[in-house]
Every structure is written in structure tokens, then in C-alpha cells.
Design a protein around this motif. Structure first.
Motif, PDB file in Angstrom:
ATOM      1  N   LYS A  23       0.898  -1.024   0.013  1.00  0.00           N
ATOM      2  CA  LYS A  23       0.352  -0.392   0.127  1.00  0.00           C
ATOM      3  C   LYS A  23       0.712   1.331  -0.257  1.00  0.00           C
ATOM      4  N   VAL A  24       0.371   2.746  -0.782  1.00  0.00           N
ATOM      5  CA  VAL A  24       1.470   3.110  -1.281  1.00  0.00           C
ATOM      6  C   VAL A  24       0.977   5.148  -1.649  1.00  0.00           C
ATOM      7  N   ALA A  25       1.618   5.592  -0.430  1.00  0.00           N
ATOM      8  CA  ALA A  25       0.552   6.827  -1.390  1.00  0.00           C
ATOM      9  C   ALA A  25       0.775   7.297  -2.706  1.00  0.00           C
ATOM     10  N   LEU A  26       0.119   8.130  -2.590  1.00  0.00           N
ATOM     11  CA  LEU A  26       0.696   8.750  -5.114  1.00  0.00           C
ATOM     12  C   LEU A  26       2.399   9.150  -4.782  1.00  0.00           C
ATOM     13  N   PRO A  27       2.953  10.423  -3.945  1.00  0.00           N
ATOM     14  CA  PRO A  27       3.944  10.449  -3.698  1.00  0.00           C
ATOM     15  C   PRO A  27       4.777   9.439  -3.694  1.00  0.00           C
ATOM     16  N   GLU A  28       5.005   8.327  -3.096  1.00  0.00           N
ATOM     17  CA  GLU A  28       5.938   7.183  -2.871  1.00  0.00           C
ATOM     18  C   GLU A  28       5.717   6.522  -3.932  1.00  0.00           C
ATOM     19  N   LEU A  29       4.547   6.376  -4.124  1.00  0.00           N
ATOM     20  CA  LEU A  29       4.473   5.776  -5.887  1.00  0.00           C
ATOM     21  C   LEU A  29       4.910   6.305  -7.096  1.00  0.00           C
ATOM     22  N   ARG A  30       4.657   7.600  -6.845  1.00  0.00           N
ATOM     23  CA  ARG A  30       5.817   8.410  -7.842  1.00  0.00           C
ATOM     24  C   ARG A  30       7.380   7.985  -7.602  1.00  0.00           C
ATOM     25  N   GLU A  31       7.343   7.771  -6.787  1.00  0.00           N
ATOM     26  CA  GLU A  31       9.439   7.766  -5.967  1.00  0.00           C
ATOM     27  C   GLU A  31       9.974   6.218  -6.965  1.00  0.00           C
ATOM     28  N   ARG A  32       8.786   5.741  -6.024  1.00  0.00           N
ATOM     29  CA  ARG A  32       8.806   3.715  -6.504  1.00  0.00           C
ATOM     30  C   ARG A  32       8.672   3.907  -8.025  1.00  0.00           C
ATOM     31  N   LEU A  33       8.238   4.420  -9.141  1.00  0.00           N
ATOM     32  CA  LEU A  33       7.400   3.956  -9.919  1.00  0.00           C
ATOM     33  C   LEU A  33       9.195   4.692 -10.933  1.00  0.00           C
ATOM     34  N   ARG A  34       9.048   5.774 -10.242  1.00  0.00           N
ATOM     35  CA  ARG A  34      10.658   6.879 -11.364  1.00  0.00           C
ATOM     36  C   ARG A  34      11.879   5.618 -11.250  1.00  0.00           C
ATOM     37  N   ALA A  35      12.265   4.703  -9.683  1.00  0.00           N
ATOM     38  CA  ALA A  35      13.385   4.252  -9.155  1.00  0.00           C
ATOM     39  C   ALA A  35      13.094   3.205 -10.282  1.00  0.00           C
ATOM     40  N   ALA A  36      11.487   2.798 -10.714  1.00  0.00           N
ATOM     41  CA  ALA A  36      11.896   1.871 -11.327  1.00  0.00           C
ATOM     42  C   ALA A  36      11.955   1.350 -13.273  1.00  0.00           C
ATOM     43  N   LYS A  37      11.631   2.856 -13.086  1.00  0.00           N
ATOM     44  CA  LYS A  37      12.193   3.071 -14.258  1.00  0.00           C
ATOM     45  C   LYS A  37      13.545   3.437 -15.192  1.00  0.00           C
ATOM     46  N   ASP A  63      -1.642   9.235 -14.420  1.00  0.00           N
ATOM     47  CA  ASP A  63      -1.120  10.343 -14.527  1.00  0.00           C
ATOM     48  C   ASP A  63       0.322  10.658 -14.447  1.00  0.00           C
ATOM     49  N   GLN A  64       0.885  10.180 -13.197  1.00  0.00           N
ATOM     50  CA  GLN A  64       1.957   9.482 -12.699  1.00  0.00           C
ATOM     51  C   GLN A  64       2.876   9.439 -13.699  1.00  0.00           C
ATOM     52  N   VAL A  65       2.066   8.526 -13.553  1.00  0.00           N
ATOM     53  CA  VAL A  65       2.836   6.805 -14.780  1.00  0.00           C
ATOM     54  C   VAL A  65       2.996   7.677 -15.956  1.00  0.00           C
ATOM     55  N   ARG A  66       1.866   8.540 -16.680  1.00  0.00           N
ATOM     56  CA  ARG A  66       2.710   9.600 -17.584  1.00  0.00           C
ATOM     57  C   ARG A  66       3.639  10.814 -17.493  1.00  0.00           C
ATOM     58  N   MET A  67       3.661  11.262 -16.652  1.00  0.00           N
ATOM     59  CA  MET A  67       4.480  12.524 -16.219  1.00  0.00           C
ATOM     60  C   MET A  67       6.330  11.634 -16.126  1.00  0.00           C
ATOM     61  N   LEU A  68       6.027  10.486 -15.942  1.00  0.00           N
ATOM     62  CA  LEU A  68       7.917   9.676 -15.837  1.00  0.00           C
ATOM     63  C   LEU A  68       7.822   8.983 -17.287  1.00  0.00           C
ATOM     64  N   GLY A  69       7.040   9.747 -18.443  1.00  0.00           N
ATOM     65  CA  GLY A  69       7.574   9.063 -19.353  1.00  0.00           C
ATOM     66  C   GLY A  69       6.941   7.865 -19.009  1.00  0.00           C
ATOM     67  N   ILE A  70       6.409   6.907 -19.115  1.00  0.00           N
ATOM     68  CA  ILE A  70       6.202   5.736 -19.137  1.00  0.00           C
ATOM     69  C   ILE A  70       5.574   4.959 -20.137  1.00  0.00           C
ATOM     70  N   ALA A  71       5.663   4.766 -21.260  1.00  0.00           N
ATOM     71  CA  ALA A  71       5.290   4.526 -22.640  1.00  0.00           C
ATOM     72  C   ALA A  71       3.606   2.855 -22.352  1.00  0.00           C
ATOM     73  N   LYS A  72       4.570   2.228 -21.768  1.00  0.00           N
ATOM     74  CA  LYS A  72       3.642   1.263 -21.633  1.00  0.00           C
ATOM     75  C   LYS A  72       2.734   1.013 -20.062  1.00  0.00           C
ATOM     76  N   VAL A  73       1.710   1.383 -20.682  1.00  0.00           N
ATOM     77  CA  VAL A  73       0.919   1.169 -19.660  1.00  0.00           C
ATOM     78  C   VAL A  73      -0.611   0.033 -20.112  1.00  0.00           C
ATOM     79  N   SER A  74      -1.038  -0.328 -19.013  1.00  0.00           N
ATOM     80  CA  SER A  74      -2.484  -1.189 -19.557  1.00  0.00           C
ATOM     81  C   SER A  74      -3.371  -0.510 -17.992  1.00  0.00           C
ATOM     82  N   VAL A  75      -4.517  -0.612 -18.814  1.00  0.00           N
ATOM     83  CA  VAL A  75      -6.186  -0.155 -17.801  1.00  0.00           C
ATOM     84  C   VAL A  75      -6.566  -1.481 -17.918  1.00  0.00           C
TER      85      VAL A  75
END
Length: 79
Positions: A23-37, A63-75
């Protein structure tokens, strides 16, 4: 830190955000996705929610995914 053996899943259910099983908050999600990318430039993210998922939260995750430039996104949704 996440073990990057495969693609990540950001889930939005009952107003909460989960990255894998954490379970993560939006700011943590952003940082973890940034590190993952950084670790995996071709990172794919699956945004998954069921009929109880909060659409606004799902859009915030997208929006967080898009701002990080992650192009492969599926909903994905389930009932």
C-alpha cells in the motif's frame, strides 16, 4: 525498493493505491515508479481496479505514470 523480475502492477481499489502488494501514497508511488523506470527503461505498468475502484485515483495513478515517461501502460478492470 522493488525486486524487478517483471512488470509492476498499480492497483486502485477502495480508495487505496497498491504497488505490487504494498500500500502506497501517491508521492511514494511516483518515487518508486521513477526508480523502477531507471532500473528498467522499458518498464510496463498495469493499472488494475475492480468495480469499487475510485476513478479519480486511477486517473491520478495514470498521470504519475505518464509524467514519468512510462509509455507501456495498460488499464485493466474486473467485476
Amino acid at each position: 525498493m522493488i525486486d524487478f523480475n517483471g512488470d509492476l502492477v498499480a492497483k486502485t481499489n477502495d480508495g487505496e493505491i497498491y504497488l505490487d502488494k504494498d500500500k502506497v501514497a501517491l508521492p511514494e508511488l511516483r518515487e518508486r515508479l521513477r526508480a523502477a523506470k531507471e532500473a528498467e527503461p522499458e518498464l510496463a505498468v498495469f493499472i488494475n481496479g475492480d468495480e469499487r475502484a475510485d476513478f479519480g485515483i486511477a486517473v491520478g495513478v495514470f498521470d504519475q505514470v505518464r509524467m514519468l515517461g512510462i509509455a507501456k501502460v495498460s488499464v485493466q478492470t474486473t467485476r
